[in-house]
Design a protein around this motif. Sequence first.
Motif, PDB file in Angstrom:
ATOM      1  N   LYS A  24     -36.742  33.554  -4.142  1.00  0.00           N
ATOM      2  CA  LYS A  24     -35.422  33.038  -4.505  1.00  0.00           C
ATOM      3  C   LYS A  24     -34.557  34.176  -5.026  1.00  0.00           C
ATOM      4  O   LYS A  24     -35.069  35.118  -5.629  1.00  0.00           O
ATOM      5  CB  LYS A  24     -35.570  31.991  -5.613  1.00  0.00           C
ATOM      6  N   GLY A  25     -33.246  34.042  -4.849  1.00  0.00           N
ATOM      7  CA  GLY A  25     -32.341  35.048  -5.386  1.00  0.00           C
ATOM      8  C   GLY A  25     -32.376  35.045  -6.906  1.00  0.00           C
ATOM      9  O   GLY A  25     -32.590  34.007  -7.535  1.00  0.00           O
ATOM     10  N   GLY A  26     -32.190  36.217  -7.502  1.00  0.00           N
ATOM     11  CA  GLY A  26     -32.117  36.302  -8.964  1.00  0.00           C
ATOM     12  C   GLY A  26     -33.426  35.925  -9.612  1.00  0.00           C
ATOM     13  O   GLY A  26     -34.491  36.420  -9.238  1.00  0.00           O
ATOM     14  N   ASP A  27     -33.357  35.026 -10.576  1.00  0.00           N
ATOM     15  CA  ASP A  27     -34.548  34.523 -11.267  1.00  0.00           C
ATOM     16  C   ASP A  27     -34.796  33.086 -10.796  1.00  0.00           C
ATOM     17  O   ASP A  27     -33.850  32.296 -10.711  1.00  0.00           O
ATOM     18  CB  ASP A  27     -34.309  34.546 -12.786  1.00  0.00           C
ATOM     19  N   PRO A  28     -36.068  32.748 -10.522  1.00  0.00           N
ATOM     20  CA  PRO A  28     -36.308  31.408  -9.947  1.00  0.00           C
ATOM     21  C   PRO A  28     -36.034  30.267 -10.921  1.00  0.00           C
ATOM     22  O   PRO A  28     -35.842  29.130 -10.496  1.00  0.00           O
ATOM     23  CB  PRO A  28     -37.802  31.446  -9.571  1.00  0.00           C
ATOM     24  N   PHE A  29     -36.001  30.572 -12.214  1.00  0.00           N
ATOM     25  CA  PHE A  29     -35.812  29.505 -13.204  1.00  0.00           C
ATOM     26  C   PHE A  29     -34.412  29.523 -13.803  1.00  0.00           C
ATOM     27  O   PHE A  29     -34.161  28.889 -14.826  1.00  0.00           O
ATOM     28  CB  PHE A  29     -36.888  29.609 -14.304  1.00  0.00           C
ATOM     29  N   ILE A  30     -33.499  30.291 -13.211  1.00  0.00           N
ATOM     30  CA  ILE A  30     -32.096  30.248 -13.680  1.00  0.00           C
ATOM     31  C   ILE A  30     -31.253  29.721 -12.523  1.00  0.00           C
ATOM     32  O   ILE A  30     -31.049  30.419 -11.513  1.00  0.00           O
ATOM     33  CB  ILE A  30     -31.598  31.630 -14.148  1.00  0.00           C
ATOM     34  N   PHE A  31     -30.818  28.490 -12.644  1.00  0.00           N
ATOM     35  CA  PHE A  31     -30.036  27.819 -11.604  1.00  0.00           C
ATOM     36  C   PHE A  31     -30.680  27.998 -10.223  1.00  0.00           C
ATOM     37  O   PHE A  31     -29.981  28.162  -9.222  1.00  0.00           O
ATOM     38  CB  PHE A  31     -28.586  28.322 -11.604  1.00  0.00           C
ATOM     39  N   GLY A  32     -32.010  27.974 -10.196  1.00  0.00           N
ATOM     40  CA  GLY A  32     -32.704  28.260  -8.939  1.00  0.00           C
ATOM     41  C   GLY A  32     -33.613  27.145  -8.462  1.00  0.00           C
ATOM     42  O   GLY A  32     -34.320  27.330  -7.476  1.00  0.00           O
ATOM     43  N   PRO A  58     -20.620  34.167  -2.988  1.00  0.00           N
ATOM     44  CA  PRO A  58     -21.215  34.015  -4.305  1.00  0.00           C
ATOM     45  C   PRO A  58     -20.639  35.037  -5.285  1.00  0.00           C
ATOM     46  O   PRO A  58     -20.469  36.200  -4.941  1.00  0.00           O
ATOM     47  CB  PRO A  58     -22.703  34.303  -4.042  1.00  0.00           C
ATOM     48  N   ALA A  59     -20.347  34.561  -6.478  1.00  0.00           N
ATOM     49  CA  ALA A  59     -19.780  35.458  -7.485  1.00  0.00           C
ATOM     50  C   ALA A  59     -20.251  35.050  -8.866  1.00  0.00           C
ATOM     51  O   ALA A  59     -20.563  33.883  -9.113  1.00  0.00           O
ATOM     52  CB  ALA A  59     -18.257  35.419  -7.422  1.00  0.00           C
ATOM     53  N   ILE A  60     -20.252  36.036  -9.728  1.00  0.00           N
ATOM     54  CA  ILE A  60     -20.469  35.820 -11.156  1.00  0.00           C
ATOM     55  C   ILE A  60     -19.127  36.042 -11.840  1.00  0.00           C
ATOM     56  O   ILE A  60     -18.424  37.022 -11.551  1.00  0.00           O
ATOM     57  CB  ILE A  60     -21.520  36.817 -11.691  1.00  0.00           C
ATOM     58  N   VAL A  61     -18.770  35.125 -12.718  1.00  0.00           N
ATOM     59  CA  VAL A  61     -17.509  35.237 -13.454  1.00  0.00           C
ATOM     60  C   VAL A  61     -17.867  35.337 -14.937  1.00  0.00           C
ATOM     61  O   VAL A  61     -18.388  34.382 -15.523  1.00  0.00           O
ATOM     62  CB  VAL A  61     -16.618  34.003 -13.191  1.00  0.00           C
ATOM     63  N   VAL A  97     -34.547  39.517 -11.862  1.00  0.00           N
ATOM     64  CA  VAL A  97     -33.314  39.895 -12.566  1.00  0.00           C
ATOM     65  C   VAL A  97     -32.229  38.934 -12.105  1.00  0.00           C
ATOM     66  O   VAL A  97     -31.878  38.911 -10.922  1.00  0.00           O
ATOM     67  CB  VAL A  97     -32.915  41.344 -12.245  1.00  0.00           C
ATOM     68  N   SER A  98     -31.732  38.141 -13.012  1.00  0.00           N
ATOM     69  CA  SER A  98     -30.729  37.151 -12.624  1.00  0.00           C
ATOM     70  C   SER A  98     -29.403  37.838 -12.282  1.00  0.00           C
ATOM     71  O   SER A  98     -29.018  38.842 -12.899  1.00  0.00           O
ATOM     72  CB  SER A  98     -30.523  36.156 -13.767  1.00  0.00           C
ATOM     73  N   SER A  99     -28.711  37.281 -11.295  1.00  0.00           N
ATOM     74  CA  SER A  99     -27.465  37.916 -10.836  1.00  0.00           C
ATOM     75  C   SER A  99     -26.429  37.998 -11.960  1.00  0.00           C
ATOM     76  O   SER A  99     -25.633  38.932 -11.998  1.00  0.00           O
ATOM     77  CB  SER A  99     -26.891  37.147  -9.649  1.00  0.00           C
ATOM     78  N   GLY A 100     -26.453  37.039 -12.873  1.00  0.00           N
ATOM     79  CA  GLY A 100     -25.484  37.064 -13.974  1.00  0.00           C
ATOM     80  C   GLY A 100     -25.684  38.281 -14.852  1.00  0.00           C
ATOM     81  O   GLY A 100     -24.724  39.007 -15.169  1.00  0.00           O
ATOM     82  N   GLY A 109     -34.308  39.034  -7.468  1.00  0.00           N
ATOM     83  CA  GLY A 109     -33.209  39.795  -8.048  1.00  0.00           C
ATOM     84  C   GLY A 109     -31.924  39.543  -7.270  1.00  0.00           C
ATOM     85  O   GLY A 109     -31.890  38.733  -6.335  1.00  0.00           O
ATOM     86  N   PRO A 110     -30.854  40.263  -7.629  1.00  0.00           N
ATOM     87  CA  PRO A 110     -29.533  39.941  -7.071  1.00  0.00           C
ATOM     88  C   PRO A 110     -29.294  40.447  -5.652  1.00  0.00           C
ATOM     89  O   PRO A 110     -28.328  40.041  -5.015  1.00  0.00           O
ATOM     90  CB  PRO A 110     -28.582  40.643  -8.046  1.00  0.00           C
ATOM     91  N   GLY A 111     -30.107  41.352  -5.156  1.00  0.00           N
ATOM     92  CA  GLY A 111     -29.871  41.870  -3.803  1.00  0.00           C
ATOM     93  C   GLY A 111     -30.541  43.212  -3.604  1.00  0.00           C
ATOM     94  O   GLY A 111     -31.417  43.361  -2.758  1.00  0.00           O
ATOM     95  N   TYR A 128     -22.036  30.912 -13.055  1.00  0.00           N
ATOM     96  CA  TYR A 128     -22.614  30.925 -11.722  1.00  0.00           C
ATOM     97  C   TYR A 128     -21.971  29.772 -10.936  1.00  0.00           C
ATOM     98  O   TYR A 128     -21.686  28.712 -11.499  1.00  0.00           O
ATOM     99  CB  TYR A 128     -24.116  30.657 -11.766  1.00  0.00           C
ATOM    100  N   MET A 129     -21.881  29.927  -9.633  1.00  0.00           N
ATOM    101  CA  MET A 129     -21.445  28.840  -8.740  1.00  0.00           C
ATOM    102  C   MET A 129     -20.166  28.164  -9.248  1.00  0.00           C
ATOM    103  O   MET A 129     -20.052  26.943  -9.215  1.00  0.00           O
ATOM    104  CB  MET A 129     -22.564  27.779  -8.619  1.00  0.00           C
ATOM    105  N   ALA A 130     -19.210  28.958  -9.685  1.00  0.00           N
ATOM    106  CA  ALA A 130     -18.021  28.376 -10.301  1.00  0.00           C
ATOM    107  C   ALA A 130     -16.744  28.638  -9.518  1.00  0.00           C
ATOM    108  O   ALA A 130     -15.667  28.236  -9.961  1.00  0.00           O
ATOM    109  CB  ALA A 130     -17.879  28.912 -11.729  1.00  0.00           C
ATOM    110  N   ARG A 186     -21.064  39.261  -4.648  1.00  0.00           N
ATOM    111  CA  ARG A 186     -22.197  39.878  -3.945  1.00  0.00           C
ATOM    112  C   ARG A 186     -22.691  41.135  -4.650  1.00  0.00           C
ATOM    113  O   ARG A 186     -22.803  42.221  -4.043  1.00  0.00           O
ATOM    114  CB  ARG A 186     -21.841  40.188  -2.486  1.00  0.00           C
ATOM    115  N   ALA A 187     -22.987  40.990  -5.925  1.00  0.00           N
ATOM    116  CA  ALA A 187     -23.443  42.120  -6.739  1.00  0.00           C
ATOM    117  C   ALA A 187     -24.628  42.819  -6.092  1.00  0.00           C
ATOM    118  O   ALA A 187     -25.525  42.166  -5.548  1.00  0.00           O
ATOM    119  CB  ALA A 187     -23.854  41.608  -8.111  1.00  0.00           C
ATOM    120  N   THR A 188     -24.614  44.123  -6.172  1.00  0.00           N
ATOM    121  CA  THR A 188     -25.692  45.028  -5.735  1.00  0.00           C
ATOM    122  C   THR A 188     -25.946  45.018  -4.228  1.00  0.00           C
ATOM    123  O   THR A 188     -27.008  45.446  -3.788  1.00  0.00           O
ATOM    124  CB  THR A 188     -27.043  44.785  -6.477  1.00  0.00           C
TER     125      THR A 188
END
Length: 267
Positions: free
Chosen positions: A101-109, A239-242, A131-134, A25-27, A182-184, A211-213
């Motif tokens: 892994k942070g977030g979900d392992p299969f989303i940009f992971g 790290p940020a989500i836009v 839970v993906s950070s996005g 998850g995100p944190g 992500y990563m943008a 740095r959500a959550t």
Amino acid sequence: MTALPPPLPFLPDLAPGTVWLVGAGPGDPGLMTLTALHGLRQADVVVHDALVDARILTLARPGARLVNAGKRGHQPSPRQADINASLVAEAQAGRRVLRLKGGDPFIFGRGHEEATALAAAGIGFRVVPGVSSGLASLALHGVPATARDSNHAVILATGHLAGDAAMDWRALARCGQPLVLYMAVSTMGPISAELIAGGLAAETPVLVVHRATTEREEVAEARLCDLAVMARSGQIRSPAIVAIGAIAALRRDILPHLTTAAVEPTA
Ligand SMILES: C[S@@+](CC[C@H](N)C(=O)[O-])C[C@H]1O[C@@H](n2cnc3c(N)ncnc32)[C@H](O)[C@@H]1O
């Protein structure tokens, strides 16, 4: 110290000689799945990414070996091939291996790359979604990923492309659907320029969550045309989500009643 909840008999066991690829998850540990927690309490070795929150690592079984496979200080990150090889070696040594892994392992992971290496070595594994950070960054701040009157799709995209890959940002702009990036941060200038060139209004609402959550979370509202300057001046940091699109403004009516503090301030 908070007592751990009792074991949950309906959850799968992490067998010796196998690997779980787990999303943390995100944190906020509260956003981790019960299966992830159950795995952490059994693992002999936890191989974790740098973005995995320290609070989550405290939930590992006492005596478990924690291996940081993320960036260390100013040293280069371990190569993906070395991480794959170490997961295989740990499992072949008969250990219960949890790859966290942070977030979900299969989303940009890169979870799929690790799964492929394990399969090639004949190692049994399980993927535990996270839970993906996005998606977490949106929901926690009152932004619906989809809203019936607004959008019927949502695009998750990365600003960090592998090798020579290119993204047709103008084509994504023409879809008219919200983008969750992500990563943008480092490529925000060219990406926002391409999106505007592709037809997205310069005034398109944006929500940025850094740095959500976590205790260091920062949230900013902006317009698409502000992003390049914000990134250049350090107002947006990784790290940020836009999140870009009309959905980013839908929170305004509900904000007065929304508790957004994912982490209660410590006394
Ligand atoms: C390698 S990707 C991993 C994504 C992860 N697998 C996920 O599903 O969230 C790293 C990027 O995820 C985003 N990210 C991860 N954790 C975040 C957090 N707590 N707050 C904001 N963005 C985060 C950032 O865009 C960061 O650069």
